[in-house]
Write a protein that holds these residues in place. Structure first.
Motif, PDB file in Angstrom:
ATOM      1  N   LEU A  60       0.864  -1.179   0.000  1.00  0.00           N
ATOM      2  CA  LEU A  60       0.000   0.000   0.000  1.00  0.00           C
ATOM      3  C   LEU A  60       0.899   1.227   0.000  1.00  0.00           C
ATOM      4  CD1 LEU A  60      -2.976   0.838   0.140  1.00  0.00           C
ATOM      5  CD2 LEU A  60      -2.768   0.852   2.629  1.00  0.00           C
ATOM      6  N   ASP A  61       0.974   1.894  -1.156  1.00  0.00           N
ATOM      7  CA  ASP A  61       1.845   3.055  -1.281  1.00  0.00           C
ATOM      8  C   ASP A  61       1.187   4.106  -2.172  1.00  0.00           C
ATOM      9  OD1 ASP A  61       2.312   2.194  -3.944  1.00  0.00           O
ATOM     10  OD2 ASP A  61       4.033   1.022  -3.317  1.00  0.00           O
ATOM     11  N   CYS A  62       1.953   5.109  -2.572  1.00  0.00           N
ATOM     12  CA  CYS A  62       1.396   6.240  -3.321  1.00  0.00           C
ATOM     13  C   CYS A  62       0.777   5.834  -4.653  1.00  0.00           C
ATOM     14  CB  CYS A  62       2.434   7.327  -3.510  1.00  0.00           C
ATOM     15  SG  CYS A  62       3.820   6.833  -4.545  1.00  0.00           S
ATOM     16  N   ARG A  63       1.151   4.691  -5.186  1.00  0.00           N
ATOM     17  CA  ARG A  63       0.542   4.228  -6.433  1.00  0.00           C
ATOM     18  C   ARG A  63      -0.958   4.031  -6.266  1.00  0.00           C
ATOM     19  NH1 ARG A  63       4.100  -0.938  -7.455  1.00  0.00           N
ATOM     20  NH2 ARG A  63       3.556  -1.095  -5.256  1.00  0.00           N
ATOM     21  N   ALA A  64      -1.372   3.649  -5.064  1.00  0.00           N
ATOM     22  CA  ALA A  64      -2.796   3.464  -4.794  1.00  0.00           C
ATOM     23  C   ALA A  64      -3.540   4.784  -4.959  1.00  0.00           C
ATOM     24  CB  ALA A  64      -3.007   2.909  -3.387  1.00  0.00           C
ATOM     25  N   VAL A  65      -2.981   5.849  -4.431  1.00  0.00           N
ATOM     26  CA  VAL A  65      -3.604   7.176  -4.555  1.00  0.00           C
ATOM     27  C   VAL A  65      -3.673   7.583  -6.019  1.00  0.00           C
ATOM     28  CG1 VAL A  65      -3.405   9.618  -3.935  1.00  0.00           C
ATOM     29  CG2 VAL A  65      -2.847   7.853  -2.243  1.00  0.00           C
ATOM     30  N   ASP A  66      -2.576   7.402  -6.743  1.00  0.00           N
ATOM     31  CA  ASP A  66      -2.555   7.747  -8.169  1.00  0.00           C
ATOM     32  C   ASP A  66      -3.601   6.956  -8.948  1.00  0.00           C
ATOM     33  OD1 ASP A  66      -0.467   9.481  -7.650  1.00  0.00           O
ATOM     34  OD2 ASP A  66       1.090   8.065  -8.284  1.00  0.00           O
ATOM     35  N   LEU A  67      -3.710   5.668  -8.654  1.00  0.00           N
ATOM     36  CA  LEU A  67      -4.667   4.826  -9.368  1.00  0.00           C
ATOM     37  C   LEU A  67      -6.103   5.238  -9.058  1.00  0.00           C
ATOM     38  CD1 LEU A  67      -5.084   2.466 -11.279  1.00  0.00           C
ATOM     39  CD2 LEU A  67      -5.016   0.937  -9.300  1.00  0.00           C
ATOM     40  N   VAL A  68      -6.390   5.517  -7.801  1.00  0.00           N
ATOM     41  CA  VAL A  68      -7.744   5.941  -7.428  1.00  0.00           C
ATOM     42  C   VAL A  68      -8.101   7.243  -8.132  1.00  0.00           C
ATOM     43  CG1 VAL A  68      -9.161   6.800  -5.517  1.00  0.00           C
ATOM     44  CG2 VAL A  68      -7.835   4.696  -5.241  1.00  0.00           C
ATOM     45  N   ILE A  69      -7.185   8.176  -8.140  1.00  0.00           N
ATOM     46  CA  ILE A  69      -7.445   9.457  -8.816  1.00  0.00           C
ATOM     47  C   ILE A  69      -7.698   9.224 -10.303  1.00  0.00           C
ATOM     48  CG2 ILE A  69      -6.363  11.619  -9.559  1.00  0.00           C
ATOM     49  CD1 ILE A  69      -5.010  11.695  -6.772  1.00  0.00           C
ATOM     50  N   SER A  70      -6.894   8.372 -10.923  1.00  0.00           N
ATOM     51  CA  SER A  70      -7.020   8.166 -12.371  1.00  0.00           C
ATOM     52  C   SER A  70      -8.301   7.442 -12.761  1.00  0.00           C
ATOM     53  CB  SER A  70      -5.812   7.403 -12.914  1.00  0.00           C
ATOM     54  OG  SER A  70      -5.873   6.044 -12.545  1.00  0.00           O
ATOM     55  N   THR A  71      -8.911   6.718 -11.832  1.00  0.00           N
ATOM     56  CA  THR A  71     -10.123   5.964 -12.169  1.00  0.00           C
ATOM     57  C   THR A  71     -11.406   6.689 -11.784  1.00  0.00           C
ATOM     58  OG1 THR A  71     -10.032   4.748 -10.078  1.00  0.00           O
ATOM     59  CG2 THR A  71      -8.962   3.740 -11.991  1.00  0.00           C
ATOM     60  N   ARG A  72     -11.301   7.878 -11.253  1.00  0.00           N
ATOM     61  CA  ARG A  72     -12.508   8.628 -10.887  1.00  0.00           C
ATOM     62  C   ARG A  72     -13.229   9.149 -12.126  1.00  0.00           C
ATOM     63  NH1 ARG A  72     -13.664  10.257  -5.853  1.00  0.00           N
ATOM     64  NH2 ARG A  72     -14.329  12.311  -6.539  1.00  0.00           N
ATOM     65  N   LYS A  73     -14.521   9.376 -11.984  1.00  0.00           N
ATOM     66  CA  LYS A  73     -15.351   9.837 -13.107  1.00  0.00           C
ATOM     67  C   LYS A  73     -14.773  11.060 -13.797  1.00  0.00           C
ATOM     68  CE  LYS A  73     -19.108  10.284 -10.727  1.00  0.00           C
ATOM     69  NZ  LYS A  73     -20.469  10.512 -10.257  1.00  0.00           N
ATOM     70  N   GLU A  74     -14.218  11.964 -13.008  1.00  0.00           N
ATOM     71  CA  GLU A  74     -13.703  13.216 -13.568  1.00  0.00           C
ATOM     72  C   GLU A  74     -12.590  12.968 -14.589  1.00  0.00           C
ATOM     73  OE1 GLU A  74     -13.078  13.200  -9.662  1.00  0.00           O
ATOM     74  OE2 GLU A  74     -15.225  13.021  -9.928  1.00  0.00           O
ATOM     75  N   HIS A  75     -11.929  11.827 -14.486  1.00  0.00           N
ATOM     76  CA  HIS A  75     -10.803  11.534 -15.357  1.00  0.00           C
ATOM     77  C   HIS A  75     -11.161  10.523 -16.445  1.00  0.00           C
ATOM     78  CE1 HIS A  75      -8.173  13.789 -12.722  1.00  0.00           C
ATOM     79  NE2 HIS A  75      -8.772  13.200 -11.706  1.00  0.00           N
ATOM     80  N   MET A  76     -12.416  10.149 -16.534  1.00  0.00           N
ATOM     81  CA  MET A  76     -12.832   9.122 -17.488  1.00  0.00           C
ATOM     82  C   MET A  76     -12.576   9.552 -18.937  1.00  0.00           C
ATOM     83  SD  MET A  76     -13.645   6.057 -17.339  1.00  0.00           S
ATOM     84  CE  MET A  76     -13.901   6.043 -15.597  1.00  0.00           C
ATOM     85  N   ALA A  77     -12.794  10.817 -19.252  1.00  0.00           N
ATOM     86  CA  ALA A  77     -12.549  11.293 -20.624  1.00  0.00           C
ATOM     87  C   ALA A  77     -11.076  11.111 -20.996  1.00  0.00           C
ATOM     88  CB  ALA A  77     -12.960  12.752 -20.766  1.00  0.00           C
ATOM     89  N   ASP A  78     -10.176  11.378 -20.036  1.00  0.00           N
ATOM     90  CA  ASP A  78      -8.746  11.170 -20.285  1.00  0.00           C
ATOM     91  C   ASP A  78      -8.449   9.700 -20.530  1.00  0.00           C
ATOM     92  OD1 ASP A  78      -8.221  13.866 -19.945  1.00  0.00           O
ATOM     93  OD2 ASP A  78      -7.735  13.650 -17.810  1.00  0.00           O
ATOM     94  N   ARG A  79      -9.033   8.818 -19.728  1.00  0.00           N
ATOM     95  CA  ARG A  79      -8.818   7.374 -19.877  1.00  0.00           C
ATOM     96  C   ARG A  79      -9.309   6.902 -21.244  1.00  0.00           C
ATOM     97  NH1 ARG A  79      -5.648   7.940 -17.945  1.00  0.00           N
ATOM     98  NH2 ARG A  79      -5.396   8.611 -15.921  1.00  0.00           N
TER      99      ARG A  79
END
Length: 115
Positions: A60-79
């Motif tokens: 459990l490290d900072c990658r978890a935070v990055d992944l959670v942020i990247s999978t949020r609805k607000e970032h779906m268009a980027d994905r």
């Protein structure tokens, strides 16, 4: 919230990931599944199944935070844009390989006919 006998709620960790996830959304919490040996991100806003994301990391490290942020609805268009760009690259590469294969086959056929 459901009770999970094989899951342990992580409230404090070395890198403060549980607290950092709360900053993203107060509904987030971290669980460790002892049966499956994995970290999970849950959201109390989702009911009755609170599981939001299974972390693909052993720690459990900072990658978890990055992944959670990247999978949020607000970032779906980027994905979606990233996936479309990736697929377009794959299609261009497949077309290039096919063209090279056809040229090679054509050259071989031409060489055989001219002999």
């Amino acid at each position: 919230m459901r009770r999970y006998s094989h899951k342990v709620k992580i409230t404090h960790d070395v890198f403060d990931i549980a607290d950092r996830l709360k900053e993203i959304s107060p509904d987030y919490f971290v669980m460790y599944d002892t049966e499956l040996g994995r970290f999970e991100i849950h959201s109390a806003a989702q009911s009755p199944d609170t599981l939001s994301l299974v972390l693909p990391y052993d720690t459990l490290d900072c990658r978890a935070v990055d992944l959670v942020i990247s999978t949020r609805k607000e970032h779906m268009a980027d994905r979606i844009r990233e996936m479309e760009e990736h697929n377009a690259r794959l299609e261009r590469e497949a077309a290039r390989r096919a063209a090279e294969r056809y040229l090679t086959e054509g050259e071989e056929t031409s060489r055989r006919l001219s002999v």
